[in-house]
Design a protein around this motif. Structure first.
Motif, mmCIF file in Angstrom:
data_model
loop_
_atom_site.group_PDB
_atom_site.id
_atom_site.type_symbol
_atom_site.label_atom_id
_atom_site.label_comp_id
_atom_site.label_asym_id
_atom_site.label_seq_id
_atom_site.Cartn_x
_atom_site.Cartn_y
_atom_site.Cartn_z
ATOM 1 N N UNK A 1 -22.849 68.220 8.231
ATOM 2 C CA UNK A 1 -23.224 67.313 9.309
ATOM 3 C C UNK A 1 -24.150 66.223 8.821
ATOM 4 N N UNK A 2 -23.818 65.008 9.255
ATOM 5 C CA UNK A 2 -24.748 63.898 9.141
ATOM 6 C C UNK A 2 -25.007 63.379 7.770
ATOM 7 N N UNK A 3 -24.220 63.743 6.713
ATOM 8 C CA UNK A 3 -24.596 63.253 5.419
ATOM 9 C C UNK A 3 -23.475 62.743 4.554
ATOM 10 N N UNK A 4 -22.215 62.944 4.923
ATOM 11 C CA UNK A 4 -21.132 62.582 4.034
ATOM 12 C C UNK A 4 -20.537 61.241 4.396
ATOM 13 N N UNK B 1 -33.896 71.247 14.116
ATOM 14 C CA UNK B 1 -32.566 70.780 14.521
ATOM 15 C C UNK B 1 -31.644 70.676 13.320
ATOM 16 N N UNK B 2 -32.200 70.215 12.190
ATOM 17 C CA UNK B 2 -31.385 70.078 10.983
ATOM 18 C C UNK B 2 -30.896 71.439 10.504
ATOM 19 N N UNK B 3 -31.780 72.433 10.530
ATOM 20 C CA UNK B 3 -31.418 73.759 10.045
ATOM 21 C C UNK B 3 -30.479 74.473 11.013
ATOM 22 N N UNK B 4 -30.922 74.618 12.253
ATOM 23 C CA UNK B 4 -30.133 75.353 13.244
ATOM 24 C C UNK B 4 -28.889 74.564 13.631
ATOM 25 N N UNK B 5 -29.082 73.257 13.920
ATOM 26 C CA UNK B 5 -27.943 72.423 14.318
ATOM 27 C C UNK B 5 -26.929 72.265 13.209
ATOM 28 N N UNK C 1 -12.838 83.961 17.207
ATOM 29 C CA UNK C 1 -14.034 84.536 17.836
ATOM 30 C C UNK C 1 -15.253 84.383 16.938
ATOM 31 N N UNK C 2 -15.074 84.696 15.646
ATOM 32 C CA UNK C 2 -16.192 84.639 14.714
ATOM 33 C C UNK C 2 -16.757 83.220 14.623
ATOM 34 N N UNK C 3 -15.854 82.243 14.509
ATOM 35 C CA UNK C 3 -16.307 80.849 14.414
ATOM 36 C C UNK C 3 -16.956 80.389 15.716
ATOM 37 N N UNK C 4 -16.327 80.730 16.858
ATOM 38 C CA UNK C 4 -16.866 80.317 18.154
ATOM 39 C C UNK C 4 -18.199 81.000 18.436
ATOM 40 N N UNK C 5 -18.288 82.297 18.082
ATOM 41 C CA UNK C 5 -19.522 83.047 18.322
ATOM 42 C C UNK C 5 -20.690 82.444 17.545
ATOM 43 N N UNK C 6 -20.475 82.197 16.252
ATOM 44 C CA UNK C 6 -21.554 81.661 15.432
ATOM 45 C C UNK C 6 -21.911 80.238 15.841
ATOM 46 N N UNK C 7 -20.891 79.440 16.188
ATOM 47 C CA UNK C 7 -21.158 78.059 16.605
ATOM 48 C C UNK C 7 -22.003 78.036 17.873
ATOM 49 N N UNK C 8 -21.621 78.861 18.857
ATOM 50 C CA UNK C 8 -22.349 78.864 20.124
ATOM 51 C C UNK C 8 -23.680 79.585 20.019
ATOM 52 N N UNK C 9 -23.763 80.583 19.126
ATOM 53 C CA UNK C 9 -25.041 81.293 18.950
ATOM 54 C C UNK C 9 -26.104 80.327 18.434
ATOM 55 N N UNK C 10 -25.760 79.578 17.396
ATOM 56 C CA UNK C 10 -26.709 78.598 16.857
ATOM 57 C C UNK C 10 -26.991 77.497 17.875
ATOM 58 N N UNK C 11 -25.924 77.080 18.596
ATOM 59 C CA UNK C 11 -26.101 76.017 19.591
ATOM 60 C C UNK C 11 -27.022 76.461 20.720
ATOM 61 N N UNK C 12 -26.827 77.693 21.220
ATOM 62 C CA UNK C 12 -27.651 78.201 22.312
ATOM 63 C C UNK C 12 -29.086 78.487 21.853
ATOM 64 N N UNK C 13 -29.237 78.748 20.565
ATOM 65 C CA UNK C 13 -30.557 79.017 20.020
ATOM 66 C C UNK C 13 -31.400 77.736 19.953
ATOM 67 N N UNK C 14 -30.716 76.609 19.743
ATOM 68 C CA UNK C 14 -31.430 75.354 19.508
ATOM 69 C C UNK C 14 -32.227 74.906 20.727
ATOM 70 N N UNK D 1 -29.420 67.985 20.457
ATOM 71 C CA UNK D 1 -28.385 68.817 21.058
ATOM 72 C C UNK D 1 -27.022 68.133 21.068
ATOM 73 N N UNK D 2 -27.012 66.801 20.924
ATOM 74 C CA UNK D 2 -25.735 66.081 20.871
ATOM 75 C C UNK D 2 -25.049 66.263 19.516
ATOM 76 N N UNK D 3 -25.792 66.808 18.538
ATOM 77 C CA UNK D 3 -25.208 66.992 17.208
ATOM 78 C C UNK D 3 -23.926 67.817 17.294
ATOM 79 N N UNK D 4 -23.975 68.913 18.059
ATOM 80 C CA UNK D 4 -22.809 69.792 18.145
ATOM 81 C C UNK D 4 -21.608 69.068 18.728
ATOM 82 N N UNK D 5 -21.851 68.304 19.815
ATOM 83 C CA UNK D 5 -20.743 67.579 20.436
ATOM 84 C C UNK D 5 -20.200 66.511 19.495
#
Length: 642
Positions: A10-13, A194-198, A250-263, A328-332
């Protein structure tokens, strides 16, 4: 199983920035005026929201400075009126912005879907062979929806929050440098979080987008083959395969939303800590009657420090809220970039190339044999061949004389599936291909249509190299009946007319009679106006095949390809089809691929293929009389029937 390969974090390439740049370029190219107006509305909305905190400071300063109660109430009333006007301006701006963005986003998605569909019409068959239909469909649903989220919600939020951050930054620095430093320290900590979790959340959102397409592709495949699954009692194995595919999703969605909800909670609590620090240090300043120096070097006394501290609490809260919203817009954004990348990947696929210049035209053949082009439909066709050397044009009558000379071909360059294949079909001949599955029979018909191009050798059509013939004109001269029928939503008449869009009802009925489909059609409640849905599920397999043959008949092409056309038809229906196809084949060059050798007894020539090579050729009688693969196939089928 390893996860999909990611093209960047994210955000660097450069790739991510390239995708953003291209997406923004597409948006501004289509809606520049509307987006400028939206930008103005967002700035007005952001300033109106920020102005509330700024005005609170001024209003409190006036109240503290004025000891007359009447003046205090006047000041409060004036402040309320001004604030009301400011908020009304913000509401009006947000309303206009909302209407415009709803129009822009939906129109942009509509145009994108149209572009994707038009692009797909120009892609080679190879693309659809290499990509599952479900994954392709995911471009039109999931990937498009991520763009909707980005255009209608994320982009306006980013613009508005950025403006508010800049405005609040300037105002806070103006009023208090030291309190501003507290805000900046907390914001820096929020950004690191945000950089780490997001960043982790973004990584898994990219994977989620791809695994979602894979899951939809698997489901589409299983739904299409549900009868096969049940026939072979493969339900448990299918469930196991689905569990594996769905497990990755499930694994990808779970981890994506877990980090997103944590932020969100982390950012919110960091904002609360900052609020407490501002309140504590501000109170200490007031109690100790400290002076405070703002960014402009203006000294602040105790009398004006109280309003500043109160206003700073509001501005600090707003500032961190906007930073939190941006993070929080990073994920979107990442999801949208993943979707946009998949869409752009489709849009960047190489279209089917066509360097042909020989075209098919209506022809008139004069008594002396001279061929001329006619503007009217004559029932005769000719190849119009322009010659660049001298600018002349020659016409060659379309007869259906086809030759393949020393043809090599592979679906991938390093794996040749046809080896040195040579064959011919004279006008009006019925030529058959037989051989085991994978011998190369269907591959030959794909080459005749130029769905794929040969690696070496030549294919000549009426003496013309087919590479010189425009693909649309080449395919117009070829009728095709496939083993797998494809019917479209619409009436039976519409499906027959698909072979020739300008065909009259009378021509469609005549084609149905030729294919022996007329009788069963007239027995249907609505006859030719019977509506077909779901690939003609309300018809039997034999009836669907008869319609497919009628569709080829109405096209009236001089060359006909029948790829296992009677393989899924019962013996009685096969007799009807055979009678119809005999009429259809008269005067035409016909290529037949059939596992039932009984259907090619009257073929003028039979080519026997094995592992991509022609191992035998001759008539049915000739091949049956000599030892070889054909005789073994015939004896095996005879044994199976008995």
């Amino acid at each position: 199983m390893p996860g999909p390969k990611l093209r960047g974090n994210i955000g660097g390439t450069k790739h991510a920035f390239g995708t953003i740049k291209r997406l923004m370029s597409e948006l501004f190219k289509m809606y520049k005026g509307q987006l400028i107006l939206v930008g103005i509305c967002l700035v007005v909305s952001a300033i109106s929201t920020s102005a509330a905190s700024i005005y609170i400071v001024n209003m409190l300063e006036n109240i503290v400075a004025d000891s007359v109660m009447e003046e205090v109430f006047k000041s409060l009333l004036k402040g309320v009126i001004v604030m009301g006007c400011v908020y009304l301006a913000g509401i009006a701006a947000r309303t206009v912005q909302g209407f415009i963005m709803a129009h822009v986003s939906q129109n942009f998605l509509n145009e994108t879907r149209i572009k994707m569909f038009n692009k797909m019409q120009n892609l080679p068959i190879k693309y659809f062979d290499q990509n599952t239909h479900g994954d392709i469909m995911s471009h039109y649903t999931n990937d498009i929806d991520t763009l909707r989220q980005l255009v209608s919600e994320s982009l306006p939020t980013i613009v508005q929050s950025s403006v508010m951050v800049v405005v609040l930054l300037v105002v806070m620095l103006y009023y208090s440098l030291w309190l501003s430093l507290i805000v900046f320290a907390c914001v820096a900590l929020m950004l690191l979080t945000a950089k780490k979790v997001g960043g982790n959340s973004a990584k898994y959102f990219i994977r989620h987008q791809k695994s979602l397409g894979e899951t939809e592709g698997f489901i589409e495949e299983m739904m299409h083959g549900q009868k096969v699954v049940k026939v072979f009692c493969h339900e448990e194995a299918s469930e196991k395969d689905f569990d594996e595919v769905n497990g990755r999703l499930f694994e990808d969605a779970y981890k994506a939303n877990a980090y997103s909800n944590m932020l969100g909670p982390i950012m919110g609590n960091l904002g609360n800590i900052m609020y407490v620090l501002l309140a504590f240090i501000g109170s200490v300043m007031v109690i100790t009657e400290s002076t405070n120096v703002g960014f402009m070097g203006i000294a602040k006394t105790k009398e004006v420090l109280i309003p500043i501290v109160v206003g700073f609490l509001t501005m600090g809260r707003q500032f961190t809220n906007q930073v939190s919203m941006l993070s929080q817009q990073i994920n979107y954004i990442v999801m949208a970039l993943a979707g946009a990348e998949r869409i752009f990947s489709l849009m960047d696929e190489q279209p089917e190339t066509d360097n042909g210049y020989v075209t098919l035209v209506n022809a008139e053949i004069l008594d002396d044999g001279v061929i001329t082009e006619s503007e009217k439909r004559t029932g005769k066709w000719a190849w119009k061949h322009p010659h660049t050397a001298d600018g002349s044009v020659t016409y060659t009558e379309l007869k259906g004389d086809i030759q393949m000379v020393d043809v090599d071909f592979g679906y991938v360059p390093d794996k040749i599936v046809l080896h040195d294949v040579s064959l011919y079909a004279k006008p009006g001949q019925k030529v058959a291909f037989v051989g085991a599955t994978g011998a190369g029979k269907t591959t030959i018909t794909n080459l005749l249509n130029r769905f794929y191009d040969i690696a070496d050798g030549k294919i000549r059509y009426d003496g013309i190299n087919i590479n010189k013939i425009k693909k649309d004109d080449l395919r117009r001269s070829l009728g095709m009946v496939l083993q797998d029928t494809n019917l479209f939503t619409g009436t039976i008449m519409d499906n027959i007319r698909y072979g020739k869009l300008d065909a009259t009802d009378e021509e469609c009925v005549a084609a149905a009679k030729l294919a022996n489909a007329h009788d069963f059609i007239t027995r249907l409640p609505d006859g030719y106006n019977t509506l077909l849905e779901n690939d003609g599920a309300n018809l039997s397999q034999g009836q669907r095949q008869l319609l497919s043959i009628a569709r080829a008949a109405v096209a009236n092409a001089p060359v006909m390809i029948m790829d296992e056309a009677t393989s899924s038809i019962d013996t009685r229906t096969e007799a009807l089809v055979q009678k119809g196809t005999d009429e259809l084949m008269k005067g035409r060059t016909v290529f037949v691929i059939a596992h039932r050798l009984s259907t090619i007894i009257r073929a003028d020539r039979i080519y026997v293929l094995d592992k991509g090579e022609v191992v035998q050729q001759g008539t049915y009688a000739e091949l049956s009389a000599k030892e070889g693969l054909f005789k073994r196939l015939a004896e095996r089928q005879l044994t199976e029937r008995n």
